[in-house]
Design a protein around this motif. Structure first.
Motif, PDB file in Angstrom:
ATOM      1  N   HIS A   1      -0.058  11.065   7.878  1.00  0.00           N
ATOM      2  CA  HIS A   1      -0.604  10.146   6.882  1.00  0.00           C
ATOM      3  C   HIS A   1      -0.025   8.767   7.142  1.00  0.00           C
ATOM      4  O   HIS A   1       1.189   8.581   7.150  1.00  0.00           O
ATOM      5  CB  HIS A   1      -0.247  10.608   5.469  1.00  0.00           C
ATOM      6  N   PHE A   2      -0.872   7.803   7.378  1.00  0.00           N
ATOM      7  CA  PHE A   2      -0.428   6.446   7.672  1.00  0.00           C
ATOM      8  C   PHE A   2      -0.809   5.551   6.501  1.00  0.00           C
ATOM      9  O   PHE A   2      -1.988   5.309   6.258  1.00  0.00           O
ATOM     10  CB  PHE A   2      -1.075   5.941   8.957  1.00  0.00           C
ATOM     11  N   SER A   3       0.201   5.084   5.775  1.00  0.00           N
ATOM     12  CA  SER A   3      -0.060   4.240   4.612  1.00  0.00           C
ATOM     13  C   SER A   3       0.647   2.903   4.705  1.00  0.00           C
ATOM     14  O   SER A   3       0.602   2.116   3.775  1.00  0.00           O
ATOM     15  CB  SER A   3       0.396   4.954   3.326  1.00  0.00           C
ATOM     16  N   ALA A   4       1.310   2.627   5.833  1.00  0.00           N
ATOM     17  CA  ALA A   4       2.120   1.415   5.918  1.00  0.00           C
ATOM     18  C   ALA A   4       1.273   0.154   5.864  1.00  0.00           C
ATOM     19  O   ALA A   4       1.725  -0.873   5.368  1.00  0.00           O
ATOM     20  CB  ALA A   4       2.947   1.427   7.199  1.00  0.00           C
ATOM     21  N   THR A   5       0.068   0.206   6.389  1.00  0.00           N
ATOM     22  CA  THR A   5      -0.737  -1.010   6.472  1.00  0.00           C
ATOM     23  C   THR A   5      -1.758  -1.115   5.355  1.00  0.00           C
ATOM     24  O   THR A   5      -2.602  -1.996   5.363  1.00  0.00           O
ATOM     25  CB  THR A   5      -1.468  -1.051   7.821  1.00  0.00           C
ATOM     26  N   SER A   6      -1.729  -0.214   4.393  1.00  0.00           N
ATOM     27  CA  SER A   6      -2.673  -0.256   3.278  1.00  0.00           C
ATOM     28  C   SER A   6      -1.913  -0.202   1.959  1.00  0.00           C
ATOM     29  O   SER A   6      -0.794   0.282   1.894  1.00  0.00           O
ATOM     30  CB  SER A   6      -3.655   0.918   3.355  1.00  0.00           C
ATOM     31  N   LEU A   7      -2.528  -0.700   0.902  1.00  0.00           N
ATOM     32  CA  LEU A   7      -1.889  -0.705  -0.398  1.00  0.00           C
ATOM     33  C   LEU A   7      -1.921   0.694  -1.011  1.00  0.00           C
ATOM     34  O   LEU A   7      -2.909   1.411  -0.881  1.00  0.00           O
ATOM     35  CB  LEU A   7      -2.592  -1.691  -1.329  1.00  0.00           C
ATOM     36  N   PRO A   8      -0.822   1.118  -1.662  1.00  0.00           N
ATOM     37  CA  PRO A   8      -0.807   2.435  -2.307  1.00  0.00           C
ATOM     38  C   PRO A   8      -1.855   2.523  -3.409  1.00  0.00           C
ATOM     39  O   PRO A   8      -2.312   1.519  -3.955  1.00  0.00           O
ATOM     40  CB  PRO A   8       0.614   2.519  -2.888  1.00  0.00           C
ATOM     41  N   ARG A   9      -2.216   3.746  -3.752  1.00  0.00           N
ATOM     42  CA  ARG A   9      -3.201   3.964  -4.807  1.00  0.00           C
ATOM     43  C   ARG A   9      -2.595   3.691  -6.180  1.00  0.00           C
ATOM     44  O   ARG A   9      -1.380   3.726  -6.344  1.00  0.00           O
ATOM     45  CB  ARG A   9      -3.706   5.409  -4.733  1.00  0.00           C
ATOM     46  N   PRO A  10      -3.424   3.453  -7.184  1.00  0.00           N
ATOM     47  CA  PRO A  10      -2.913   3.210  -8.535  1.00  0.00           C
ATOM     48  C   PRO A  10      -2.149   4.415  -9.076  1.00  0.00           C
ATOM     49  O   PRO A  10      -2.421   5.567  -8.700  1.00  0.00           O
ATOM     50  CB  PRO A  10      -4.179   2.937  -9.353  1.00  0.00           C
TER      51      PRO A  10
ATOM     52  N   LYS B 275       7.405   1.172  -5.592  1.00  0.00           N
ATOM     53  CA  LYS B 275       7.374   2.269  -6.563  1.00  0.00           C
ATOM     54  C   LYS B 275       6.115   3.121  -6.379  1.00  0.00           C
ATOM     55  O   LYS B 275       6.176   4.351  -6.364  1.00  0.00           O
ATOM     56  CB  LYS B 275       7.422   1.705  -7.981  1.00  0.00           C
ATOM     57  N   LEU B 276       4.972   2.460  -6.199  1.00  0.00           N
ATOM     58  CA  LEU B 276       3.729   3.199  -5.969  1.00  0.00           C
ATOM     59  C   LEU B 276       3.783   3.962  -4.652  1.00  0.00           C
ATOM     60  O   LEU B 276       3.283   5.091  -4.549  1.00  0.00           O
ATOM     61  CB  LEU B 276       2.548   2.233  -5.967  1.00  0.00           C
ATOM     62  N   SER B 277       4.389   3.363  -3.632  1.00  0.00           N
ATOM     63  CA  SER B 277       4.500   4.040  -2.351  1.00  0.00           C
ATOM     64  C   SER B 277       5.353   5.298  -2.464  1.00  0.00           C
ATOM     65  O   SER B 277       5.044   6.331  -1.870  1.00  0.00           O
ATOM     66  CB  SER B 277       5.102   3.092  -1.315  1.00  0.00           C
ATOM     67  N   GLY B 278       6.450   5.216  -3.234  1.00  0.00           N
ATOM     68  CA  GLY B 278       7.273   6.398  -3.451  1.00  0.00           C
ATOM     69  C   GLY B 278       6.523   7.491  -4.194  1.00  0.00           C
ATOM     70  O   GLY B 278       6.656   8.681  -3.880  1.00  0.00           O
ATOM     71  N   MET B 279       5.725   7.117  -5.182  1.00  0.00           N
ATOM     72  CA  MET B 279       4.913   8.088  -5.904  1.00  0.00           C
ATOM     73  C   MET B 279       3.882   8.724  -4.976  1.00  0.00           C
ATOM     74  O   MET B 279       3.653   9.937  -5.020  1.00  0.00           O
ATOM     75  CB  MET B 279       4.222   7.406  -7.085  1.00  0.00           C
ATOM     76  N   ASP B 280       3.278   7.886  -4.128  1.00  0.00           N
ATOM     77  CA  ASP B 280       2.288   8.394  -3.183  1.00  0.00           C
ATOM     78  C   ASP B 280       2.907   9.404  -2.225  1.00  0.00           C
ATOM     79  O   ASP B 280       2.304  10.427  -1.894  1.00  0.00           O
ATOM     80  CB  ASP B 280       1.677   7.225  -2.410  1.00  0.00           C
ATOM     81  N   LYS B 281       4.132   9.145  -1.789  1.00  0.00           N
ATOM     82  CA  LYS B 281       4.828  10.077  -0.892  1.00  0.00           C
ATOM     83  C   LYS B 281       5.090  11.406  -1.585  1.00  0.00           C
ATOM     84  O   LYS B 281       4.951  12.484  -0.982  1.00  0.00           O
ATOM     85  CB  LYS B 281       6.140   9.463  -0.414  1.00  0.00           C
TER      86      LYS B 281
END
Length: 466
Positions: A93-102, A57-63
């Motif tokens: 933007h590479f976010s696959a290997t890191s945790l999404p932001r709050p 869910k956070l990853s979708g928001m980040d996108k």
């Protein structure tokens, strides 16, 4: 010995109830241990799945927030505020290997971006009016009666439930997309020429005034005098195309037309055909890996064999597999996440380095969906040919833009050539149904695929050539 046996028999007889009791207690302890361990493992799995859902869910928001940043950059570019090469939209933007932001941090950025986009949009509208009417930007803003947006208020971004935060980010992103679509339409009208009649005109010309016609401004001078930039038409056309690629980046690609066929009374394939592209095997220098150029592969046919894979997820049956279910990895790749997969099993991302061709996902299942993610390293910006093959259906994204959608096409001849004839397709890295010319950026490039399998076997193949 006989005496010992007699004594043991006597002892067993006198204490048989004790032995039975001990046996029963041992069995009970074993059962409790087994089910206790099972409950602990089940609780751990449930916790992993809940955490995976939250991360997705956070990853979708980040996108969505990153898309808003790209929209802002595209709007600014369309007004000439920034050079195209300086835009964050051109940076990966590479976010696959890191945790999404709050979520609170994402919402705060989304609100700020929304205000900035509204400000850019207002300025663009005023500049367009000033260009048409031949007036100053200040006068145009007064005519629009739309003041520039105020700076964002310092309201708490973490107020509300997670669902409310997600909904607000989605609403702000949709508003930004609407602004971008309106800007694209405006550029298209500028390119094509749109009937426009200034308020001062009383000529009664039913054809109106075309965009490239001479106008009289408020000061009585010809409007647009000295205002057009050299090559503006060409720039507007290129900018409109860039915006269109962003808006339509997930549209299905056109396919060839052929006959459909039926199997077991069910029509599996729609018009379209999967063919094996011709290949001069004598000139093939094969290689595997994910690096091209200096310090990478020097082969002229590189099989991409290293992926993070996840699956199987539950898939649709029969012809419906070509419009399969959508699962969280499509909203954002979070390599630490875990999900409920097919048959209620817990699935996680696993690194898989295929030592053979083609790529066959582990944990084979029929009526299943798999996903793969990897990064390609190129020493320079270049256009390459991507050779694609799949059993049954695949979709591929490069740098968040879909470059291939197999769809419900007739692959009868494709499968027959692969499985029922003597051939060297596996040896030549050519179990391919199609190929595309695709532009890669210098440095890291993201590749993501969705593989849908119906009955029987499955595989995925992605090969790169110059």
């Amino acid at each position: 010995m006989r005496l010992v046996a007699i004594r043991l028999a006597g002892l067993t007889g006198r204490h048989r109830f004790i032995l039975l009791s001990l046996t029963a207690h041992a069995a009970l302890i074993a059962v409790l241990y087994y089910f206790g361990a099972y409950r602990i493992d089940l609780a751990r799995q449930q916790q992993m799945v809940r955490a995976g859902a939250e991360l997705s869910k956070l990853s979708g928001m980040d996108k969505r927030v990153r898309d808003m940043q790209q929209i802002k950059d595209l709007l600014q570019q369309s007004g000439g505020e920034h050079a195209w090469s300086d835009t964050a939209a051109d940076q990966l933007h590479f976010s696959a290997t890191s945790l999404p932001r709050p979520a609170a941090e994402l919402l705060a950025e989304a609100r700020q971006l929304s205000t900035s986009i509204a400000e850019v949009e207002t300025r663009l509208r005023a500049e367009e009016l000033a260009r048409i009417e031949g007036i100053s930007l200040t006068q145009a803003l007064e005519q629009l009666d739309t003041p520039l947006p105020a700076p964002p208020q310092a309201t708490p971004a973490d107020a509300g439930t997670p669902e409310q935060l997600t909904a607000e980010i989605a609403r702000l992103e949709q508003r930004a997309r609407t602004s971008l679509a309106q800007r694209q339409q405006q550029l298209q009208q500028r390119i094509s020429g749109v009937p426009v009649r200034p308020p001062e005109s009383t000529s009664g010309n039913s054809g109106g005034w075309h965009d490239n016609a001479q106008r009289i401004g408020a000061n009585g001078e010809p409007a647009n005098a000295g205002r057009a930039r050299p090559g503006a038409g060409r720039d507007d056309d290129e900018m409109a195309k860039r915006i269109a690629r962003f808006i339509n980046r997930d549209l299905a690609l056109p396919k060839d037309v052929s006959r459909s066929y039926e199997r077991d009374g069910e029509r599996i394939f729609n018009p379209g055909v999967g063919r094996i592209p011709p290949l001069d095997a004598a000139k093939v220098i094969r290689g595997v890996g994910r690096m091209l150029g200096r310090d990478g592969e020097f082969a002229n046919r590189v099989y991409v064999n290293s992926w993070y894979l996840i699956g199987p997820f539950e898939g649709k049956h029969g012809s419906r597999l070509f419009s399969n279910y959508r699962y969280p990895p499509e909203d954002g790749v979070v390599l630490d996440a875990a999900y409920r997969g097919k048959d209620n099993r817990v699935v996680q991302w696993r690194y898989f380095n295929a030592d053979s061709y083609p790529l066959v996902p582990p944990d084979f299942a029929e009526d299943a969906v798999y996903y793969g993610y990897t990064e390609l390293m190129l020493d320079r910006e270049q256009t390459l040919t991507v050779w694609i093959g799949a059993d049954d259906d695949a979709q591929i994204w490069l740098n968040d833009e879909r470059i291939w959608a197999g769809g419900n096409i007739n692959k009868t001849s494709f499968w027959r050539d692969l499985y029922d004839t003597q051939n060297t397709y596996a040896h030549d890295f050519n179990m391919s149904e199609a190929k595309r010319r695709v532009h890669f950026k210098k440095g890291r490039n993201k590749l993501f695929f969705k593989l849908a399998n119906g009955p029987s076997r499955t595989f995925f193949s992605l090969v790169l050539t110059k």
